[in-house]
Design a protein around this motif. Structure first.
Motif, PDB file in Angstrom:
ATOM      1  N   ILE A 165       2.421  -4.841   3.768  1.00 38.61           N
ATOM      2  CA  ILE A 165       1.175  -4.884   4.639  1.00 38.61           C
ATOM      3  C   ILE A 165       1.225  -6.502   4.991  1.00 38.61           C
ATOM      4  CG2 ILE A 165      -1.402  -4.916   4.636  1.00 38.61           C
ATOM      5  CD1 ILE A 165      -0.698  -2.562   3.055  1.00 38.61           C
ATOM      6  N   ALA A 222      -6.078   1.878   8.087  1.00 33.67           N
ATOM      7  CA  ALA A 222      -5.940   1.663   6.223  1.00 33.67           C
ATOM      8  C   ALA A 222      -6.932   3.362   5.885  1.00 33.67           C
ATOM      9  CB  ALA A 222      -7.464   0.904   6.367  1.00 33.67           C
ATOM     10  N   LYS A 275      -5.035  -7.599   7.894  1.00 34.97           N
ATOM     11  CA  LYS A 275      -6.059  -6.344   8.273  1.00 34.97           C
ATOM     12  C   LYS A 275      -6.422  -6.818   9.725  1.00 34.97           C
ATOM     13  CE  LYS A 275      -8.965  -7.406   4.516  1.00 34.97           C
ATOM     14  NZ  LYS A 275      -9.644  -6.893   3.347  1.00 34.97           N
ATOM     15  N   GLY A 335       0.759  -0.674  -0.195  1.00 36.83           N
ATOM     16  CA  GLY A 335      -0.041  -0.124   0.176  1.00 36.83           C
ATOM     17  C   GLY A 335       0.741   1.506  -0.006  1.00 36.83           C
ATOM     18  N   ASN A 357      -4.072   0.491  -0.780  1.00 35.18           N
ATOM     19  CA  ASN A 357      -3.767  -0.536  -0.858  1.00 35.18           C
ATOM     20  C   ASN A 357      -3.557  -0.957  -2.485  1.00 35.18           C
ATOM     21  OD1 ASN A 357      -6.652  -0.989  -0.064  1.00 35.18           O
ATOM     22  ND2 ASN A 357      -6.220  -3.489  -0.055  1.00 35.18           N
ATOM     23  N   ARG A 393     -10.875  -0.464   9.865  1.00 34.82           N
ATOM     24  CA  ARG A 393     -10.132  -0.968   9.159  1.00 34.82           C
ATOM     25  C   ARG A 393      -8.462  -0.887   9.749  1.00 34.82           C
ATOM     26  NH1 ARG A 393     -11.233  -2.761   3.563  1.00 34.82           N
ATOM     27  NH2 ARG A 393     -13.307  -4.276   5.271  1.00 34.82           N
ATOM     28  N   TRP A 394      -7.632  -1.856  10.264  1.00 36.84           N
ATOM     29  CA  TRP A 394      -6.192  -1.309   9.827  1.00 36.84           C
ATOM     30  C   TRP A 394      -5.662  -2.363   9.395  1.00 36.84           C
ATOM     31  CZ3 TRP A 394      -4.072   2.824  14.290  1.00 36.84           C
ATOM     32  CH2 TRP A 394      -5.293   3.709  13.918  1.00 36.84           C
ATOM     33  N   TYR A 395      -4.080  -1.969   9.293  1.00 34.21           N
ATOM     34  CA  TYR A 395      -2.655  -2.846   8.971  1.00 34.21           C
ATOM     35  C   TYR A 395      -2.135  -3.329   9.379  1.00 34.21           C
ATOM     36  CZ  TYR A 395      -5.946  -1.633   3.767  1.00 34.21           C
ATOM     37  OH  TYR A 395      -6.383  -1.968   2.966  1.00 34.21           O
TER      38      TYR A 395
END
Length: 119
Positions: free
Chosen positions: A80, A107, A83, A46, A112, A94-96
């Motif tokens: 990444i 995110a 998630k 990403g 991404n 959402r977090w990566y």
């Protein structure tokens, strides 16, 4: 005498295979134009795209309540791992997760370039 030696050698070879079976695994051949082609990466990629800030905070967990452990500049490509769900950032939960225990990024601020699996 030669027959006996050959027969004993064949018997020994069969016994060795019976006692120690080995499975051969062939590695994929590298393409001549690109020797590293057989290397498969497990990370998605990403790019940091925030327009309001110069750096994106990397946090120790998937949420704004976790401490900041680093930053990434705008425009930087990020590997990444996966998630996960975390705290809300402008409607995005959402977090990566970044590799090598580097932390998590929201995110909302990352575009991404490939599919990201769930943790």
């Amino acid at each position: 005498m030669i027959r006996r030696t050959l027969r004993n050698g064949l018997v020994a070879a069969i016994a060795a295979v019976a006692l120690f079976p080995v499975t051969a695994v062939a590695a994929p051949a590298a393409h001549p134009a690109n020797p590293a082609r057989h290397h498969v990466t497990t990370h998605a990629w990403g790019r940091v795209t925030t327009h309001h800030y110069r750096h994106l905070n990397v946090r120790s967990g998937p949420g704004t309540g976790y401490r900041v452990v680093g930053t990434r500049p705008v425009g930087r490509a990020l590997p990444i791992v996966c998630k996960t769900r975390g705290s809300d950032v402008f409607g995005n939960h959402r977090w990566y997760k970044l590799p090598h225990h580097e932390g998590y990024v929201s995110a909302h601020y990352v575009h991404n370039h490939s599919a990201v699996r769930w943790c």
